[in-house]
Motif scaffolding. Structure first.
Motif, PDB file in Angstrom:
ATOM      1  N   LEU A 200       0.859  -1.193   0.000  1.00 25.86           N
ATOM      2  CA  LEU A 200       0.000   0.000   0.000  1.00 25.86           C
ATOM      3  C   LEU A 200       0.883   1.226   0.000  1.00 25.86           C
ATOM      4  O   LEU A 200       1.834   1.309   0.785  1.00 25.86           O
ATOM      5  CB  LEU A 200      -0.854   0.064   1.267  1.00 25.86           C
ATOM      6  CG  LEU A 200      -2.016  -0.883   1.469  1.00 25.86           C
ATOM      7  CD1 LEU A 200      -2.765  -0.484   2.744  1.00 25.86           C
ATOM      8  CD2 LEU A 200      -2.956  -0.853   0.280  1.00 25.86           C
ATOM      9  N   LYS A 201       0.568   2.184  -0.839  1.00 22.42           N
ATOM     10  CA  LYS A 201       1.289   3.456  -0.783  1.00 22.42           C
ATOM     11  C   LYS A 201       0.354   4.518  -0.223  1.00 22.42           C
ATOM     12  O   LYS A 201      -0.681   4.817  -0.814  1.00 22.42           O
ATOM     13  CB  LYS A 201       1.794   3.845  -2.179  1.00 22.42           C
ATOM     14  CG  LYS A 201       2.822   2.841  -2.709  1.00 22.42           C
ATOM     15  CD  LYS A 201       3.541   3.343  -3.929  1.00 22.42           C
ATOM     16  CE  LYS A 201       4.631   4.337  -3.558  1.00 22.42           C
ATOM     17  NZ  LYS A 201       5.410   4.729  -4.763  1.00 22.42           N
ATOM     18  N   VAL A 202       0.742   5.057   0.932  1.00 23.14           N
ATOM     19  CA  VAL A 202      -0.079   6.083   1.585  1.00 23.14           C
ATOM     20  C   VAL A 202       0.037   7.363   0.764  1.00 23.14           C
ATOM     21  O   VAL A 202       1.146   7.837   0.506  1.00 23.14           O
ATOM     22  CB  VAL A 202       0.407   6.360   3.013  1.00 23.14           C
ATOM     23  CG1 VAL A 202      -0.564   7.294   3.733  1.00 23.14           C
ATOM     24  CG2 VAL A 202       0.599   5.074   3.790  1.00 23.14           C
ATOM     25  N   ASP A 203      -1.081   7.910   0.368  1.00 25.40           N
ATOM     26  CA  ASP A 203      -1.046   9.080  -0.505  1.00 25.40           C
ATOM     27  C   ASP A 203      -0.320  10.253   0.145  1.00 25.40           C
ATOM     28  O   ASP A 203      -0.435  10.518   1.336  1.00 25.40           O
ATOM     29  CB  ASP A 203      -2.459   9.500  -0.899  1.00 25.40           C
ATOM     30  CG  ASP A 203      -2.440  10.477  -2.054  1.00 25.40           C
ATOM     31  OD1 ASP A 203      -2.210  10.034  -3.189  1.00 25.40           O
ATOM     32  OD2 ASP A 203      -2.605  11.696  -1.820  1.00 25.40           O
ATOM     33  N   ARG A 204       0.401  10.957  -0.700  1.00 24.12           N
ATOM     34  CA  ARG A 204       1.177  12.144  -0.335  1.00 24.12           C
ATOM     35  C   ARG A 204       0.341  13.176   0.420  1.00 24.12           C
ATOM     36  O   ARG A 204       0.864  13.894   1.278  1.00 24.12           O
ATOM     37  CB  ARG A 204       1.723  12.717  -1.650  1.00 24.12           C
ATOM     38  CG  ARG A 204       2.470  13.955  -1.612  1.00 24.12           C
ATOM     39  CD  ARG A 204       3.517  13.953  -2.739  1.00 24.12           C
ATOM     40  NE  ARG A 204       2.976  13.851  -4.098  1.00 24.12           N
ATOM     41  CZ  ARG A 204       2.557  14.905  -4.800  1.00 24.12           C
ATOM     42  NH1 ARG A 204       2.575  16.106  -4.278  1.00 24.12           N
ATOM     43  NH2 ARG A 204       2.123  14.759  -6.031  1.00 24.12           N
ATOM     44  N   ALA A 205      -0.933  13.271   0.117  1.00 23.85           N
ATOM     45  CA  ALA A 205      -1.796  14.275   0.754  1.00 23.85           C
ATOM     46  C   ALA A 205      -1.793  14.111   2.277  1.00 23.85           C
ATOM     47  O   ALA A 205      -1.807  15.105   3.015  1.00 23.85           O
ATOM     48  CB  ALA A 205      -3.212  14.165   0.211  1.00 23.85           C
ATOM     49  N   PHE A 206      -1.776  12.879   2.764  1.00 21.91           N
ATOM     50  CA  PHE A 206      -1.794  12.640   4.213  1.00 21.91           C
ATOM     51  C   PHE A 206      -0.430  12.912   4.839  1.00 21.91           C
ATOM     52  O   PHE A 206      -0.343  13.420   5.949  1.00 21.91           O
ATOM     53  CB  PHE A 206      -2.243  11.210   4.517  1.00 21.91           C
ATOM     54  CG  PHE A 206      -3.596  10.917   3.932  1.00 21.91           C
ATOM     55  CD1 PHE A 206      -4.729  11.549   4.415  1.00 21.91           C
ATOM     56  CD2 PHE A 206      -3.724  10.036   2.873  1.00 21.91           C
ATOM     57  CE1 PHE A 206      -5.973  11.310   3.867  1.00 21.91           C
ATOM     58  CE2 PHE A 206      -4.961   9.793   2.318  1.00 21.91           C
ATOM     59  CZ  PHE A 206      -6.088  10.426   2.807  1.00 21.91           C
ATOM     60  N   ILE A 207       0.625  12.553   4.113  1.00 21.01           N
ATOM     61  CA  ILE A 207       1.981  12.770   4.620  1.00 21.01           C
ATOM     62  C   ILE A 207       2.251  14.269   4.737  1.00 21.01           C
ATOM     63  O   ILE A 207       2.814  14.750   5.719  1.00 21.01           O
ATOM     64  CB  ILE A 207       3.028  12.108   3.685  1.00 21.01           C
ATOM     65  CG1 ILE A 207       2.669  10.645   3.398  1.00 21.01           C
ATOM     66  CG2 ILE A 207       4.433  12.249   4.263  1.00 21.01           C
ATOM     67  CD1 ILE A 207       2.508   9.770   4.609  1.00 21.01           C
TER      68      ILE A 207
END
Ligand code: C2E
Ligand code: MG
Ligand code: MG
Ligand code: MG
Length: 286
Positions: A200-207
């Motif tokens: 799973l790649k956590v979307d950049r928006a959350f990071i």
């Protein structure tokens, strides 16, 4: 006349829409040509493993410089390629080029666990897609586990026989499937539990909002937990600051990718980077 009685609308909208359509047509034609002539490029961004500080993998990202307009972002030209039916050719080129590059780097003695390639949902509707991947791996004497295919969530909703057939064939072969931009769009927990997705790649928006926004923290934390519970690797994308890095490390997020570590680089720059990187056990084999 009709034109002047509708002056505002005509003069304001029409030329703009015509310009846009013309722009798309010109862009599409130039893109088709660039794909055929293989004048697109790939850049490479390292992914860093949390436990060792070593290299987890590398993501290949397409770049295109239009002969007149200059560099055009993938967020702009990928949708054009999809619209003009050129995304399959672009995907095949990206798979071949990234695989050949990985094989070359391995021959040069670099330790690179895997190469990630982004593949459009549309390409999974092509019944020959899994076979294309098998052919590209064989051409480059790579193992299926050397390749990660990043797909976006929209595809996961589309459970047609061809799409599911490709997903299952790739998983059976041993290619790693990764769900890109997770947490945006139509995240479906039942789908990721059902389909053979390993990463799973956590979307950049959350990071991006990790340090400022409690709800982004909650989502990132939850996504990492979900991945861990399902035995998936979780990769955080868009890590730009030490604070973000530390937050993700505390959660045990498997790997990180972002400008904090490195921007995507041309192949030659990536070679310099990997030789100088001292974050982990990255050593030339010979
Ligand atoms: P993606 O697969 O989610 O790729 C991550 C994007 O985030 C890349 O943008 C990367 O350059 C950027 N990025 C990485 N680290 C950071 C960071 O720390 N901060 C910020 N602000 N950005 C960061 P890029 O290269 O512009 O690509 C955009 C999207 O275009 C990709 O998103 C992917 O969906 C698509 N794409 C790129 N290359 C290909 C390709 O070869 N085939 C297909 N089908 N899609 C591609
Ligand atoms: Mg990606
Ligand atoms: Mg992404
Ligand atoms: Mg994206």
């Amino acid at each position: 006349d009709a034109k002047s009685s509708w002056r505002g609308g005509y003069h304001f909208f029409s030329p703009a829409i015509n310009a846009l359509n013309k722009d798309r047509l010109l862009l599409g034609a130039a893109l088709r040509e660039a794909i055929a002539a293989e004048t697109l490029n790939l850049v490479f961004q390292p992914q860093i493993e949390w436990e060792t500080g070593g290299l987890y993998g590398v993501e290949a990202l397409a770049r295109w410089s239009h002969p007149e307009y200059g560099p055009i972002a993938p967020d702009r030209f990928i949708p054009v390629a999809e619209q003009i039916g050129a995304i399959e050719a672009l995907g095949a080129w990206a798979l071949r080029t990234a695989s050949a590059q990985l094989a070359q780097w391995r021959r040069d003695g670099h330790v690179i666990p895997a190469m990630s390639v982004n593949i459009s949902a549309q390409h999974f509707r092509d019944a020959g897609f899994a076979q294309l991947v098998a052919d590209v791996l064989a051409e480059n004497a790579l193992k299926p586990a050397d390749l990660t295919i990043e797909i976006t969530e929209s595809l996961m909703l589309e459970e047609t026989a061809t799409v599911v057939g490709n997903i299952e064939a790739l998983a059976e072969m041993g290619v790693t499937l990764s769900m890109d931009d997770f947490g945006t769009g139509y995240s479906s927990l039942s789908l990721i539990a059902r389909l053979p997705v390993k990463e799973l790649k956590v979307d950049r928006a959350f990071i991006d909002r990790l340090e400022s926004d409690a709800s982004a923290q909650a989502v990132a934390t939850a996504v990492i937990c979900i991945g861990q519970s399902l035995n998936m690797s979780v990769v955080a994308e868009g890590v730009e600051t030490l604070g973000q890095r530390r937050f993700l490390e505390a959660l045990g997020c498997h790997a990180q990718q972002g400008y904090f570590y490195s921007r995507p680089m041309a192949a030659a720059d990536f070679e310099d980077w990997i030789l100088n990187y001292s974050g982990g056990a990255l050593r030339r084999r010979a």
